[in-house]
Design a protein around this motif. Structure first.
Motif, PDB file in Angstrom:
ATOM      1  N   PRO A   1      -6.221  17.759   4.638  1.00 19.90           N
ATOM      2  CA  PRO A   1      -6.318  16.488   3.905  1.00 19.90           C
ATOM      3  C   PRO A   1      -7.552  15.709   4.358  1.00 19.90           C
ATOM      4  CG  PRO A   1      -4.541  16.405   5.522  1.00 19.90           C
ATOM      5  CD  PRO A   1      -5.076  17.798   5.532  1.00 19.90           C
ATOM      6  N   PRO A   2      -8.078  14.853   3.477  1.00 15.13           N
ATOM      7  CA  PRO A   2      -9.231  14.044   3.853  1.00 15.13           C
ATOM      8  C   PRO A   2      -8.881  13.086   4.992  1.00 15.13           C
ATOM      9  CG  PRO A   2      -8.806  13.910   1.484  1.00 15.13           C
ATOM     10  CD  PRO A   2      -7.658  14.618   2.109  1.00 15.13           C
ATOM     11  N   SER A   3      -9.870  12.778   5.821  1.00 17.13           N
ATOM     12  CA  SER A   3      -9.631  11.848   6.927  1.00 17.13           C
ATOM     13  C   SER A   3      -9.734  10.396   6.471  1.00 17.13           C
ATOM     14  CB  SER A   3     -10.611  12.108   8.076  1.00 17.13           C
ATOM     15  OG  SER A   3     -11.940  11.966   7.614  1.00 17.13           O
ATOM     16  N   ASP A   4     -10.483  10.133   5.411  1.00 15.32           N
ATOM     17  CA  ASP A   4     -10.602   8.782   4.873  1.00 15.32           C
ATOM     18  C   ASP A   4      -9.268   8.412   4.215  1.00 15.32           C
ATOM     19  OD1 ASP A   4     -10.966   6.713   2.819  1.00 15.32           O
ATOM     20  OD2 ASP A   4     -13.110   6.938   3.182  1.00 15.32           O
ATOM     21  N   PRO A   5      -8.649   7.294   4.612  1.00 14.33           N
ATOM     22  CA  PRO A   5      -7.343   6.925   4.046  1.00 14.33           C
ATOM     23  C   PRO A   5      -7.351   6.771   2.524  1.00 14.33           C
ATOM     24  CG  PRO A   5      -7.861   5.548   5.945  1.00 14.33           C
ATOM     25  CD  PRO A   5      -9.087   6.357   5.650  1.00 14.33           C
ATOM     26  N   ALA A   6      -8.448   6.269   1.957  1.00 18.58           N
ATOM     27  CA  ALA A   6      -8.496   6.117   0.500  1.00 18.58           C
ATOM     28  C   ALA A   6      -8.533   7.476  -0.181  1.00 18.58           C
ATOM     29  CB  ALA A   6      -9.704   5.278   0.095  1.00 18.58           C
ATOM     30  N   LEU A   7      -9.311   8.405   0.357  1.00 15.63           N
ATOM     31  CA  LEU A   7      -9.334   9.760  -0.208  1.00 15.63           C
ATOM     32  C   LEU A   7      -7.996  10.450  -0.006  1.00 15.63           C
ATOM     33  CD1 LEU A   7     -12.888  11.089   0.717  1.00 15.63           C
ATOM     34  CD2 LEU A   7     -11.974  10.635  -1.566  1.00 15.63           C
TER      35      LEU A   7
ATOM     36  N   THR B   1      -5.487   0.803  -0.881  1.00 16.32           N
ATOM     37  CA  THR B   1      -5.507   1.448   0.432  1.00 16.32           C
ATOM     38  C   THR B   1      -6.428   0.689   1.373  1.00 16.32           C
ATOM     39  OG1 THR B   1      -5.050   3.598  -0.560  1.00 16.32           O
ATOM     40  CG2 THR B   1      -5.990   3.595   1.660  1.00 16.32           C
ATOM     41  N   ARG B   2      -7.602   0.310   0.892  1.00 16.33           N
ATOM     42  CA  ARG B   2      -8.550  -0.426   1.728  1.00 16.33           C
ATOM     43  C   ARG B   2      -7.975  -1.779   2.156  1.00 16.33           C
ATOM     44  NH1 ARG B   2     -11.171   3.824   2.789  1.00 16.33           N
ATOM     45  NH2 ARG B   2     -12.987   4.404   1.577  1.00 16.33           N
ATOM     46  N   LEU B   3      -7.208  -2.403   1.245  1.00 16.82           N
ATOM     47  CA  LEU B   3      -6.596  -3.700   1.555  1.00 16.82           C
ATOM     48  C   LEU B   3      -5.273  -3.555   2.302  1.00 16.82           C
ATOM     49  CD1 LEU B   3      -7.172  -5.517  -1.866  1.00 16.82           C
ATOM     50  CD2 LEU B   3      -8.304  -6.044   0.312  1.00 16.82           C
ATOM     51  N   GLU B   4      -4.797  -2.317   2.450  1.00 15.16           N
ATOM     52  CA  GLU B   4      -3.505  -2.036   3.076  1.00 15.16           C
ATOM     53  C   GLU B   4      -2.369  -2.762   2.354  1.00 15.16           C
ATOM     54  OE1 GLU B   4      -4.001  -2.919   7.246  1.00 15.16           O
ATOM     55  OE2 GLU B   4      -5.315  -1.197   7.535  1.00 15.16           O
ATOM     56  N   VAL B   5      -2.388  -2.657   1.019  1.00 16.81           N
ATOM     57  CA  VAL B   5      -1.378  -3.294   0.183  1.00 16.81           C
ATOM     58  C   VAL B   5      -0.049  -2.568   0.340  1.00 16.81           C
ATOM     59  CG1 VAL B   5      -0.707  -3.760  -2.209  1.00 16.81           C
ATOM     60  CG2 VAL B   5      -3.074  -4.109  -1.490  1.00 16.81           C
TER      61      VAL B   5
ATOM     62  N   PRO C   1     -11.985 -11.609  -2.879  1.00 19.09           N
ATOM     63  CA  PRO C   1     -12.623 -10.998  -4.049  1.00 19.09           C
ATOM     64  C   PRO C   1     -12.051  -9.614  -4.399  1.00 19.09           C
ATOM     65  CG  PRO C   1     -14.287 -11.923  -2.597  1.00 19.09           C
ATOM     66  CD  PRO C   1     -12.975 -11.993  -1.869  1.00 19.09           C
ATOM     67  N   MET C   2     -11.775  -8.811  -3.382  1.00 17.50           N
ATOM     68  CA  MET C   2     -11.223  -7.486  -3.661  1.00 17.50           C
ATOM     69  C   MET C   2      -9.777  -7.575  -4.146  1.00 17.50           C
ATOM     70  SD  MET C   2     -13.625  -5.437  -3.597  1.00 17.50           S
ATOM     71  CE  MET C   2     -12.670  -4.017  -4.018  1.00 17.50           C
ATOM     72  N   VAL C   3      -9.045  -8.545  -3.632  1.00 20.05           N
ATOM     73  CA  VAL C   3      -7.674  -8.750  -4.110  1.00 20.05           C
ATOM     74  C   VAL C   3      -7.698  -9.167  -5.576  1.00 20.05           C
ATOM     75  CG1 VAL C   3      -5.642 -10.250  -3.904  1.00 20.05           C
ATOM     76  CG2 VAL C   3      -6.650  -9.224  -1.866  1.00 20.05           C
ATOM     77  N   MET C   4      -8.628 -10.057  -5.923  1.00 20.28           N
ATOM     78  CA  MET C   4      -8.738 -10.485  -7.321  1.00 20.28           C
ATOM     79  C   MET C   4      -9.095  -9.299  -8.222  1.00 20.28           C
ATOM     80  SD  MET C   4      -7.769 -13.533  -7.078  1.00 20.28           S
ATOM     81  CE  MET C   4      -7.996 -14.004  -8.766  1.00 20.28           C
ATOM     82  N   ALA C   5     -10.011  -8.438  -7.753  1.00 23.84           N
ATOM     83  CA  ALA C   5     -10.369  -7.243  -8.523  1.00 23.84           C
ATOM     84  C   ALA C   5      -9.156  -6.323  -8.661  1.00 23.84           C
ATOM     85  CB  ALA C   5     -11.529  -6.510  -7.852  1.00 23.84           C
ATOM     86  N   TYR C   6      -8.407  -6.144  -7.584  1.00 21.92           N
ATOM     87  CA  TYR C   6      -7.215  -5.297  -7.585  1.00 21.92           C
ATOM     88  C   TYR C   6      -6.196  -5.796  -8.612  1.00 21.92           C
ATOM     89  CZ  TYR C   6      -2.931  -3.167  -5.721  1.00 21.92           C
ATOM     90  OH  TYR C   6      -1.757  -2.489  -5.578  1.00 21.92           O
ATOM     91  N   LEU C   7      -5.942  -7.087  -8.613  1.00 26.86           N
ATOM     92  CA  LEU C   7      -4.973  -7.665  -9.546  1.00 26.86           C
ATOM     93  C   LEU C   7      -5.473  -7.579 -10.989  1.00 26.86           C
ATOM     94  CD1 LEU C   7      -3.894 -10.762  -7.423  1.00 26.86           C
ATOM     95  CD2 LEU C   7      -2.601  -8.635  -7.794  1.00 26.86           C
ATOM     96  N   TRP C   8      -6.762  -7.831 -11.201  1.00 23.37           N
ATOM     97  CA  TRP C   8      -7.355  -7.751 -12.536  1.00 23.37           C
ATOM     98  C   TRP C   8      -7.293  -6.324 -13.072  1.00 23.37           C
ATOM     99  CZ3 TRP C   8     -12.781  -6.172 -13.551  1.00 23.37           C
ATOM    100  CH2 TRP C   8     -13.140  -6.319 -14.892  1.00 23.37           C
ATOM    101  N   LEU C   9      -7.631  -5.349 -12.232  1.00 23.67           N
ATOM    102  CA  LEU C   9      -7.549  -3.950 -12.657  1.00 23.67           C
ATOM    103  C   LEU C   9      -6.109  -3.587 -13.017  1.00 23.67           C
ATOM    104  CD1 LEU C   9      -9.874  -2.301  -9.989  1.00 23.67           C
ATOM    105  CD2 LEU C   9     -10.363  -2.567 -12.433  1.00 23.67           C
ATOM    106  N   GLY C  10      -5.150  -4.136 -12.283  1.00 28.07           N
ATOM    107  CA  GLY C  10      -3.742  -3.893 -12.593  1.00 28.07           C
ATOM    108  C   GLY C  10      -3.358  -4.444 -13.962  1.00 28.07           C
TER     109      GLY C  10
END
Length: 195
Positions: A60-66, A147-151, A173-182
Motif C-alpha cells: 500500500p502507498p505510504s502517503d495517507p491520502a494515496l 484525509t489531509r484534514l483528518e476528517v 480554506p480547505m474545509v470550505m473547499a471540502y464542504l463545497w465539493l461535497g
C-alpha cells in the motif's frame, strides 16, 4: 443553477461557476493528478498488450491520502489477508490509477473548454459520460482533502467541528473547499438519480 448541478436533457448536468470556482476546481484536479502520478503508458515500440498485463505494486502507498484512494482490499488483520490484499493490489491498482487519472483529466479538460462570460462566470454543461468522470473525481478530491484534514464522521455532521472552525484556523480554506465539493457531489448525484 448557481452553486449546484441541475439535470439537462440526455442524462447530463450543468452548473454555473464563477472564475474563482473554476480556478479552484482546476487547481484541485491538477493537484490530484500530481498525487496519483503519471501513467504507465507503453513506450514507443513497446507491445501495448504487455502494458495491459503489467503488474502493479503489492504494497500500500505510504502517503495517507494515496492509501485512502487505493485502500487495502481485505484489511491487514492477519498474514493470509495481507497476502491476499497484496495480490489483489498487484493486479488492480494500475487500472484504478488509470481510471482516477482519466476522471481528473476529464475535469481539467471540461473546465479548460469553458467560455467564460465577463462578470458572470460560465455554465459548465456535462454529458452523461462526463458526469461519471466528474463524480469520480469529486469523490477522490473529497477523500484526499478529508484525509489531509483528518476528517472523522463526527466532524461531518451538522453539529460537527468542521462547521465551527474560526476564520483564523489555517485549515478553514480547505474545509470550505471540502464542504463545497461535497455539495457539488451531492447535487450531481441527485441529477443522475432516476425520478
Amino acid at each position: 443553477m448557481a452553486g449546484h448541478f441541475e439535470a439537462t436533457p440526455g442524462g447530463g448536468a450543468s452548473v454555473a461557476l464563477d472564475e474563482v470556482e473554476v480556478a479552484i476546481l482546476r487547481s484541485l484536479a491538477v493537484q490530484l493528478l500530481e498525487l496519483i502520478g503519471p501513467g504507465t503508458e507503453p513506450a514507443e515500440g513497446e507491445d501495448p498488450l504487455a502494458a495491459l498485463f503489467a503488474e502493479g505494486p503489492s504494497e500500500p502507498p505510504s502517503d495517507p491520502a494515496l492509501a485512502r484512494l487505493f485502500p487495502e482490499a481485505y484489511g491487514d488483520a492477519d498474514k493470509e489477508l495481507r497476502e491476499a490484499s497484496a495480490e489483489f493490489r498487484r493486479f488492480t491498482e494500475n487500472d484504478l490509477r488509470t481510471r482516477k487519472r482519466e476522471d481528473a483529466l476529464a475535469v481539467v479538460r471540461s473546465l479548460d473548454a469553458l467560455a467564460p462570460v465577463p462578470d458572470d462566470g460560465a455554465v459548465l454543461s456535462l454529458a452523461a459520460d462526463e458526469c461519471r468522470h466528474w463524480l469520480g473525481s469529486l469523490n477522490d478530491l473529497r477523500l484526499t482533502i478529508g484525509t489531509r484534514l483528518e476528517v472523522s464522521d463526527e466532524d461531518e455532521g451538522q453539529d460537527g467541528s468542521l462547521y465551527r472552525l474560526p476564520d483564523s484556523d489555517p485549515r478553514k480554506p480547505m474545509v470550505m473547499a471540502y464542504l463545497w465539493l461535497g455539495a457539488l457531489q451531492e447535487t450531481l448525484i441527485e441529477t443522475l438519480m432516476p425520478d
